[in-house]
Write a protein that holds these residues in place. Structure first.
Motif, PDB file in Angstrom:
ATOM      1  N   TYR A   1      40.259  29.225  43.334  1.00  0.00           N
ATOM      2  CA  TYR A   1      39.295  29.921  42.474  1.00  0.00           C
ATOM      3  C   TYR A   1      38.759  31.162  43.171  1.00  0.00           C
ATOM      4  N   ALA A   2      38.493  31.036  44.485  1.00  0.00           N
ATOM      5  CA  ALA A   2      37.913  32.151  45.223  1.00  0.00           C
ATOM      6  C   ALA A   2      38.873  33.330  45.314  1.00  0.00           C
ATOM      7  N   MET A   3      40.164  33.080  45.077  1.00  0.00           N
ATOM      8  CA  MET A   3      41.127  34.182  45.071  1.00  0.00           C
ATOM      9  C   MET A   3      41.201  34.838  43.700  1.00  0.00           C
ATOM     10  N   GLY A   4      40.383  34.373  42.770  1.00  0.00           N
ATOM     11  CA  GLY A   4      40.412  34.951  41.435  1.00  0.00           C
ATOM     12  C   GLY A   4      41.393  34.262  40.507  1.00  0.00           C
ATOM     13  N   ALA A   5      41.864  33.078  40.914  1.00  0.00           N
ATOM     14  CA  ALA A   5      42.788  32.343  40.050  1.00  0.00           C
ATOM     15  C   ALA A   5      42.008  31.598  38.971  1.00  0.00           C
ATOM     16  N   GLY A   6      42.604  31.496  37.797  1.00  0.00           N
ATOM     17  CA  GLY A   6      41.975  30.728  36.727  1.00  0.00           C
ATOM     18  C   GLY A   6      42.277  29.254  36.887  1.00  0.00           C
TER      19      GLY A   6
ATOM     20  N   GLU B   1      37.340  35.951  37.209  1.00  0.00           N
ATOM     21  CA  GLU B   1      38.620  36.143  37.885  1.00  0.00           C
ATOM     22  C   GLU B   1      38.673  37.536  38.507  1.00  0.00           C
TER      23      GLU B   1
ATOM     24  N   ARG C   1      36.148  37.834  41.468  1.00  0.00           N
ATOM     25  CA  ARG C   1      36.606  37.143  42.681  1.00  0.00           C
ATOM     26  C   ARG C   1      37.833  37.802  43.294  1.00  0.00           C
ATOM     27  N   THR C   2      38.520  38.626  42.519  1.00  0.00           N
ATOM     28  CA  THR C   2      39.626  39.371  43.101  1.00  0.00           C
ATOM     29  C   THR C   2      39.080  40.516  43.946  1.00  0.00           C
TER      30      THR C   2
ATOM     31  N   VAL D   1      44.620  40.722  48.572  1.00  0.00           N
ATOM     32  CA  VAL D   1      44.387  41.304  47.247  1.00  0.00           C
ATOM     33  C   VAL D   1      43.501  42.541  47.346  1.00  0.00           C
TER      34      VAL D   1
END
Ligand SMILES: Nc1ncnc2c1ncn2[C@@H]1O[C@H](COP(=O)(O)OP(=O)(O)O)[C@@H](O)[C@H]1O
Ligand SMILES: [Mg+2]
Lengths: 314, 256
Positions: free
Chosen positions: A201-206, B86, B89-90, B169
């Motif tokens: 999640y912290a990597m921006g994954a859904g 999302e 957090r990216t 990222v």
């Protein structure tokens, strides 16, 4: 009483009471200790005997079955069609029937079971309603298989007009093992540590990305182990299929999922029923049991291998 | 001017946060700048982790959490309905207390972010892999075993791998929650060195229970106590000349 306390007692000093006046002295009773050691020894032997008893019964059973199947279980038996004449009879069509059932059961239970488990573990909020569903699914796993047979008969056999086809049988068996697949898949998902989800999640994954890329790869061995064990249960089930009305003697080999069929446990059941009139049927039944047992043994071994191969790294 | 070029990365205005009925953050006002390391210190349970997890809304994974107030990230309120977590957090990476690589290869760990965000070109991925690992000062140690499982690395290496994973990222903020508390002094020194070098390109907020660490690596220090931000300012000022008595008591070791 040990030596130290004896000496201290001689001097009129009670070691237990010396610094804590309220503490009661614990008398060391040799006899009691001896008795407990003895009880322990006896129980150990009782437990061992119980294990031995179960093993002995199992061995006798296996021995009798294997002895009866010798001379009957051969290539001809595996590759020929059924027949009322024992010497001619083979279980080729029966094996095809069982394989056909698996063709239905495996995808249906995996897709439905794993999806349900993913929903309950990963998506559903941890509410009281969800707990209710969970408890009920666990309860379903302990419903007698005949009941599932009746449900299958009403729903698939009659209502959906599938009769006693492979599809009807396979769907009925799927219903039977679905709760087990759901529960074991839930356990496998629960065993995935939360910090892996958080990392994702912290990597921006859904949510779905996290499930697909992180949770499932870790959970899949556990899911497969549970699935294989439940599917091997489906292979061995008789009652629900008997209720569906599987023919006692099916001479045709099924060629599609809509054909009538017979399966290994059913054939064992029908042959055993008729041993009084045709004693050789007992040999045929024994030979079929050996085939079924080897299949189940292989499936369970695969499950155990998968389970042992996936050691936890984190 | 691009919105991401502003000096102020985070502008927190009157932030309150409740776990159920327990208030964990009380009226927090703080600004976090670009190219600065902001240390967050305070005794255990004062809300440091809660605060840092609010900055990338990871806190929302805890049930029954409620917030009020605003957190402007480059001028946009992160609680706004149009803000996708999302996306947030990216742009805002996070490094956790316990190293948490995926049980995959070093290669797959670093490229997790780029891959889920749709980078497919093999050469581009290799390039990201190398620069991220180099920025995290890990490249030399792992370049010959990129396809080995990450759990074969030492704790300190795992933590640097997690930093590399966050860098892959190209975020503009990195949040760290006691990133060295599970590591030995040598591994800790490496991470501190790394944080110092990352400052040139990123804004870093780091929770630490070590005053020495805060002193060594940070430009600004925020002292939290029982959910309140007691004092915030230049690290040198906070440690040499604290305005608040409670800050002084804490940094001189009188409690906590
Ligand atoms: N998931 C949670 N649910 C309820 N209360 C929590 C939760 N996490 C933290 N808290 C409470 O919020 C306060 C701040 O916790 P935390 O942010 O973890 O402090 P710190 O990181 O400074 O040690 C503590 O009183 C803690 O008990
Ligand atoms: Mg904390």
């Amino acid at each position: 009483m040990d030596i130290r306390s004896e000496i201290l007692n001689d001097k009129g000093i009670n070691p237990m009471k010396s610094n804590n006046p309220t503490q009661v002295k614990v008398e060391i009773n040799r006899q009691r200790i001896n008795r407990r050691v003895l009880i322990n020894e006896i129980l150990k032997k009782v437990f061992f005997a119980s294990t031995l008893f179960a093993l002995a019964v199992l061995s006798v059973l296996l021995y009798r079955i294997i002895a009866q199947s010798i001379g009957w279980l051969d290539w001809h038996f595996l590759t020929s069609k059924l027949s009322i004449f024992p010497e001619k009879a083979g279980i080729y069509g029966v094996i095809i029937g069982s394989v056909g059932l698996m063709v239905v059961v495996i995808p249906v239970t995996l897709i439905l079971g794993v999806s349900t488990a993913i929903y309950l573990e990963e998506y559903a909020s941890k509410s009281r309603f969800q707990n209710l569903i969970k408890v009920n699914i666990s309860n379903l796993a302990s419903v007698p298989s005949v009941i599932f047979g009746l449900l299958g008969l009403a729903l698939f056999g009659r209502f959906l007009n599938l009769g006693s086809s492979i599809l009807a049988g396979g769907l009925t068996l799927s219903l039977l093992v679905l709760p087990i697949v759901v529960v074991s898949s839930q356990e496998a998902l629960k065993a995935v540590p939360n910090f892996l989800r958080e990392a994702s999640y912290a990597m921006g994954a859904g949510k779905w990305t996290t499930i697909r890329k992180v949770v499932l790869p870790v959970a899949i061995p556990g899911i497969l182990t549970g699935a294989i064990l439940s599917i091997s249960r489906a292979i061995g089930e008789t009652a629900p299929l008997v209720v569906l009305g599987i023919p006692a003697l099916l001479l045709k080999v099924p060629t599609s999922l809509m054909d009538d069929f017979t399966a290994l446990p059913i054939q064992i059941y029908y042959w055993t029923l008729d041993t009084v009139l045709t004693p050789e049927y007992a040999n045929l039944a024994a030979a079929t049991i050996v085939v079924l047992l080897i299949t189940l043994f292989l499936m369970n071994s695969i499950a155990i291998v998968i389970r042992n191969k996936t050691q936890k790294t984190y | 001017m691009n919105q991401y070029e502003s000096k102020i990365v985070y502008d927190v205005k009157g932030l309150n946060l409740w776990y159920g009925n327990d208030q964990a953050l009380k009226d927090i006002n703080i600004q976090i700048n670009k190219n600065e390391v902001t240390a967050i210190i305070g005794p255990s349970g004062c809300g440091k982790s809660t605060f840092i997890k609010t900055l990338n809304r990871m806190i929302e994974n805890v049930p029954n959490v409620r917030t009020s107030g605003e957190i402007l990230y480059h001028g946009l309120n992160i609680f706004d309905k149009t803000m996708r977590v999302e996306e947030l957090r990216t742009r805002v990476g996070m490094v956790f207390q316990k190293p948490n690589p995926f049980p995959k290869s070093i290669y797959e760990n670093v490229l997790y972010g780029p891959k889920i965000h749709g980078v497919k070109d093999k050469q581009m991925l290799e390039e990201i892999l190398e620069t991220s690992l180099k920025s995290a000062a890990l490249w030399d140690e792992v370049k010959d075993r990129l396809h080995d499982n990450a759990y074969g690395l030492s704790g300190g290496q795992q933590q640097r791998l997690c930093i590399a994973r966050a860098l892959a990222v190209q975020p503009d903020v990195i949040l760290m929650d006691e990133p060295t508390s599970a590591l030995d002094p040598i591994a800790t020194a490496k991470i501190e060195e790394l944080i110092d070098s990352l400052k040139a390109d990123y804004s870093i907020s780091i929770v630490t229970h070590s005053m020495q660490q805060a002193g060594r690596i940070s430009d600004k220090t925020a002292f939290f106590l029982m959910g309140e931000l007691v004092e915030f300012g230049n690290t040198e000022m906070i440690f040499s000349n604290p305005r608040d008595k409670r800050t002084e008591d804490y940094i001189t070791g009188r409690f906590g």
